[in-house]
Scaffold this motif. Structure first.
Motif, PDB file in Angstrom:
ATOM      1  N   ASN A  99       0.800  -1.224   0.000  1.00 24.69           N
ATOM      2  CA  ASN A  99       0.000   0.000   0.000  1.00 24.69           C
ATOM      3  C   ASN A  99       0.841   1.287   0.000  1.00 24.69           C
ATOM      4  OD1 ASN A  99       0.887   0.281   2.641  1.00 24.69           O
ATOM      5  ND2 ASN A  99      -1.054  -0.310   3.558  1.00 24.69           N
ATOM      6  N   ALA A 100       2.151   1.159  -0.041  1.00 24.03           N
ATOM      7  CA  ALA A 100       3.039   2.329   0.027  1.00 24.03           C
ATOM      8  C   ALA A 100       2.762   3.327  -1.101  1.00 24.03           C
ATOM      9  CB  ALA A 100       4.497   1.887   0.001  1.00 24.03           C
ATOM     10  N   GLU A 101       2.529   2.822  -2.303  1.00 21.73           N
ATOM     11  CA  GLU A 101       2.282   3.718  -3.434  1.00 21.73           C
ATOM     12  C   GLU A 101       1.039   4.579  -3.200  1.00 21.73           C
ATOM     13  OE1 GLU A 101       1.420   3.447  -8.216  1.00 21.73           O
ATOM     14  OE2 GLU A 101       2.615   1.865  -7.272  1.00 21.73           O
ATOM     15  N   LYS A 102      -0.009   3.969  -2.677  1.00 22.31           N
ATOM     16  CA  LYS A 102      -1.248   4.716  -2.403  1.00 22.31           C
ATOM     17  C   LYS A 102      -1.017   5.767  -1.314  1.00 22.31           C
ATOM     18  CE  LYS A 102      -4.427   1.040  -3.701  1.00 22.31           C
ATOM     19  NZ  LYS A 102      -5.376   0.038  -3.220  1.00 22.31           N
ATOM     20  N   PHE A 103      -0.324   5.374  -0.256  1.00 21.45           N
ATOM     21  CA  PHE A 103      -0.030   6.323   0.818  1.00 21.45           C
ATOM     22  C   PHE A 103       0.838   7.475   0.306  1.00 21.45           C
ATOM     23  CE2 PHE A 103      -1.174   3.138   4.132  1.00 21.45           C
ATOM     24  CZ  PHE A 103      -1.912   3.978   4.961  1.00 21.45           C
ATOM     25  N   TYR A 104       1.887   7.145  -0.428  1.00 18.45           N
ATOM     26  CA  TYR A 104       2.791   8.168  -0.938  1.00 18.45           C
ATOM     27  C   TYR A 104       2.057   9.154  -1.844  1.00 18.45           C
ATOM     28  CZ  TYR A 104       6.863   5.342   0.544  1.00 18.45           C
ATOM     29  OH  TYR A 104       7.807   4.644   1.243  1.00 18.45           O
ATOM     30  N   LEU A 105       1.250   8.621  -2.739  1.00 11.47           N
ATOM     31  CA  LEU A 105       0.542   9.476  -3.680  1.00 11.47           C
ATOM     32  C   LEU A 105      -0.435  10.390  -2.943  1.00 11.47           C
ATOM     33  CD1 LEU A 105       0.117  10.254  -6.613  1.00 11.47           C
ATOM     34  CD2 LEU A 105      -1.616   8.463  -6.755  1.00 11.47           C
ATOM     35  N   GLN A 106      -1.185   9.839  -2.003  1.00 10.66           N
ATOM     36  CA  GLN A 106      -2.148  10.651  -1.260  1.00 10.66           C
ATOM     37  C   GLN A 106      -1.443  11.725  -0.444  1.00 10.66           C
ATOM     38  OE1 GLN A 106      -5.439  10.636  -1.696  1.00 10.66           O
ATOM     39  NE2 GLN A 106      -5.308  12.456  -0.448  1.00 10.66           N
ATOM     40  N   SER A 107      -0.346  11.375   0.195  1.00 12.96           N
ATOM     41  CA  SER A 107       0.396  12.334   1.000  1.00 12.96           C
ATOM     42  C   SER A 107       0.992  13.432   0.126  1.00 12.96           C
ATOM     43  CB  SER A 107       1.493  11.615   1.779  1.00 12.96           C
ATOM     44  OG  SER A 107       2.165  12.515   2.616  1.00 12.96           O
ATOM     45  N   ARG A 108       1.540  13.039  -1.012  1.00 13.83           N
ATOM     46  CA  ARG A 108       2.140  14.014  -1.922  1.00 13.83           C
ATOM     47  C   ARG A 108       1.082  14.976  -2.475  1.00 13.83           C
ATOM     48  NH1 ARG A 108       4.756  11.805  -7.103  1.00 13.83           N
ATOM     49  NH2 ARG A 108       2.669  12.227  -7.866  1.00 13.83           N
ATOM     50  N   LYS A 109      -0.098  14.446  -2.805  1.00 11.36           N
ATOM     51  CA  LYS A 109      -1.179  15.297  -3.305  1.00 11.36           C
ATOM     52  C   LYS A 109      -1.636  16.294  -2.232  1.00 11.36           C
ATOM     53  CE  LYS A 109      -4.389  13.035  -5.776  1.00 11.36           C
ATOM     54  NZ  LYS A 109      -5.259  11.919  -6.202  1.00 11.36           N
ATOM     55  N   MET A 110      -1.654  15.844  -0.993  1.00  9.81           N
ATOM     56  CA  MET A 110      -2.042  16.722   0.104  1.00  9.81           C
ATOM     57  C   MET A 110      -1.020  17.861   0.279  1.00  9.81           C
ATOM     58  SD  MET A 110      -3.062  15.609   4.006  1.00  9.81           S
ATOM     59  CE  MET A 110      -1.587  14.646   4.204  1.00  9.81           C
ATOM     60  N   ILE A 111       0.252  17.544   0.216  1.00  8.49           N
ATOM     61  CA  ILE A 111       1.310  18.554   0.316  1.00  8.49           C
ATOM     62  C   ILE A 111       1.236  19.503  -0.871  1.00  8.49           C
ATOM     63  CG2 ILE A 111       3.821  18.928   0.298  1.00  8.49           C
ATOM     64  CD1 ILE A 111       2.936  17.728   2.905  1.00  8.49           C
ATOM     65  N   ASN A 112       1.026  18.962  -2.063  1.00  5.96           N
ATOM     66  CA  ASN A 112       0.963  19.773  -3.284  1.00  5.96           C
ATOM     67  C   ASN A 112      -0.170  20.789  -3.213  1.00  5.96           C
ATOM     68  OD1 ASN A 112      -0.415  20.054  -6.164  1.00  5.96           O
ATOM     69  ND2 ASN A 112       1.794  19.814  -6.461  1.00  5.96           N
ATOM     70  N   SER A 113      -1.349  20.342  -2.865  1.00  4.13           N
ATOM     71  CA  SER A 113      -2.477  21.276  -2.814  1.00  4.13           C
ATOM     72  C   SER A 113      -2.278  22.303  -1.703  1.00  4.13           C
ATOM     73  CB  SER A 113      -3.800  20.535  -2.648  1.00  4.13           C
ATOM     74  OG  SER A 113      -3.816  19.777  -1.475  1.00  4.13           O
ATOM     75  N   SER A 114      -1.749  21.898  -0.562  1.00  4.10           N
ATOM     76  CA  SER A 114      -1.498  22.838   0.535  1.00  4.10           C
ATOM     77  C   SER A 114      -0.471  23.890   0.126  1.00  4.10           C
ATOM     78  CB  SER A 114      -1.004  22.096   1.779  1.00  4.10           C
ATOM     79  OG  SER A 114      -1.994  21.226   2.258  1.00  4.10           O
TER      80      SER A 114
ATOM     81  N   LEU B   1      -8.710  30.085   6.082  1.00  4.57           N
ATOM     82  CA  LEU B   1      -8.460  28.969   6.999  1.00  4.57           C
ATOM     83  C   LEU B   1      -9.086  27.670   6.490  1.00  4.57           C
ATOM     84  CD1 LEU B   1      -8.915  30.761  10.429  1.00  4.57           C
ATOM     85  CD2 LEU B   1      -6.788  29.884   9.455  1.00  4.57           C
ATOM     86  N   LEU B   2     -10.310  27.754   5.998  1.00  3.83           N
ATOM     87  CA  LEU B   2     -10.958  26.562   5.441  1.00  3.83           C
ATOM     88  C   LEU B   2     -10.183  26.024   4.246  1.00  3.83           C
ATOM     89  CD1 LEU B   2     -14.769  27.405   5.595  1.00  3.83           C
ATOM     90  CD2 LEU B   2     -13.571  25.564   6.792  1.00  3.83           C
ATOM     91  N   SER B   3      -9.723  26.919   3.390  1.00  8.96           N
ATOM     92  CA  SER B   3      -9.015  26.471   2.188  1.00  8.96           C
ATOM     93  C   SER B   3      -7.696  25.789   2.524  1.00  8.96           C
ATOM     94  CB  SER B   3      -8.796  27.638   1.214  1.00  8.96           C
ATOM     95  OG  SER B   3      -7.900  28.582   1.755  1.00  8.96           O
ATOM     96  N   VAL B   4      -7.102  26.149   3.646  1.00  4.86           N
ATOM     97  CA  VAL B   4      -5.857  25.494   4.063  1.00  4.86           C
ATOM     98  C   VAL B   4      -6.145  24.137   4.699  1.00  4.86           C
ATOM     99  CG1 VAL B   4      -3.927  25.635   5.686  1.00  4.86           C
ATOM    100  CG2 VAL B   4      -4.538  27.624   4.321  1.00  4.86           C
ATOM    101  N   PHE B   5      -7.175  24.080   5.544  1.00  2.00           N
ATOM    102  CA  PHE B   5      -7.414  22.865   6.314  1.00  2.00           C
ATOM    103  C   PHE B   5      -8.227  21.802   5.585  1.00  2.00           C
ATOM    104  CE2 PHE B   5      -6.368  25.771   9.864  1.00  2.00           C
ATOM    105  CZ  PHE B   5      -5.286  25.064  10.346  1.00  2.00           C
ATOM    106  N   ILE B   6      -9.078  22.185   4.655  1.00  2.00           N
ATOM    107  CA  ILE B   6      -9.907  21.193   3.960  1.00  2.00           C
ATOM    108  C   ILE B   6      -9.064  20.150   3.214  1.00  2.00           C
ATOM    109  CG2 ILE B   6     -11.524  20.895   2.033  1.00  2.00           C
ATOM    110  CD1 ILE B   6     -13.110  23.250   3.197  1.00  2.00           C
ATOM    111  N   PRO B   7      -8.046  20.540   2.430  1.00  2.00           N
ATOM    112  CA  PRO B   7      -7.244  19.503   1.759  1.00  2.00           C
ATOM    113  C   PRO B   7      -6.506  18.585   2.738  1.00  2.00           C
ATOM    114  CG  PRO B   7      -6.801  21.645   0.794  1.00  2.00           C
ATOM    115  CD  PRO B   7      -7.642  21.876   2.004  1.00  2.00           C
TER     116      PRO B   7
END
Length: 166
Positions: A98-113, A148-154
Motif C-alpha cells: 500500500n506504500a504507493e497509495k499512501f505516498y501518492l495521497q500524501s504528496r497530493k495533500m502537500i501539493n495542494s497545501s 483557513l478553510l481552504s488550508v485545512f480542507i485539503p
C-alpha cells in the motif's frame, strides 16, 4: 527498530500539475503586479489586517517584499518535501503493497497545501497593493474564514482518504 520505507518513483497526477500551474501562475502574477506598480505605491502601505479584514497597521512599502519572499521559501521547502514522500509521517499499517497509495495521497495533500498557501500569499499581496493605491477596500471579514478553510480542507480530506487505505 524503524522500518525502511520503499522509494517509489511516482509520476505527477493531472491534479498536481493543475495545482502547480494555478499556484505558481497566481504567485508570479502577484509579483508582476507588485513590480509594475512599485513606483506608484505610497510610502506607507497596509502591513497587517485584523480578523475582520481591516488594516490595523501601516508600514513601509518595503514590507510588501516579505510576502513574496516567504512564498518563495515556502514553495521551495514544500516542493522538496513533496519529492520525498517516503519521509512523510504514516500509520503503522504502511507496507510494500500500500506504500504507493499512501505516498501518492500524501504528496497530493502537500501539493495542494503548497499551492493554496501561494495563492493566499498572492491574494494578501494584491489586497495590500489595491488598498494602498485606492483601488478598493479589501476582502473584508469573509477572507480569514475562507482562507483557513481552504488550508485545512485539503489536509482533512487527505487524512480521511489515507484512513481508507488498507
Amino acid at each position: 527498530m524503524a522500518k525502511i520505507r520503499p522509494k517509489i518513483k511516482l509520476a505527477k497526477t493531472k491534479a498536481e500539475w493543475l495545482w502547480d500551474v494555478a499556484g505558481y501562475s497566481i504567485y508570479i502574477g502577484s509579483i508582476i503586479i507588485l513590480i509594475y506598480n512599485w513606483g506608484e505605491l505610497p510610502a506607507e502601505v497596509p502591513a497587517h489586517y485584523n480578523a475582520l479584514g481591516e488594516v490595523d497597521r501601516w508600514g513601509s512599502k518595503m514590507e510588501l517584499l516579505i510576502l513574496p519572499v516567504i512564498g518563495a521559501f515556502l514553495a521551495v521547502f514544500m516542493q522538496i518535501i513533496e519529492r520525498f514522500p517516503e519521509t512523510h509521517n504514516y500509520p503503522d499499517r504502511l507496507n510494500e503493497e500500500n506504500a504507493e497509495k499512501f505516498y501518492l495521497q500524501s504528496r497530493k495533500m502537500i501539493n495542494s497545501s503548497k499551492n493554496i498557501c501561494l495563492i493566499i500569499f498572492s491574494l494578501v499581496l494584491y489586497e495590500s497593493i489595491s488598498i494602498a493605491l485606492g483601488w478598493w477596500n479589501g476582502f473584508g471579514a469573509w477572507f480569514m474564514p475562507v482562507m483557513l478553510l481552504s488550508v485545512f480542507i485539503p489536509i482533512i480530506a487527505g487524512i480521511m482518504k489515507q484512513r481508507k487505505i488498507r
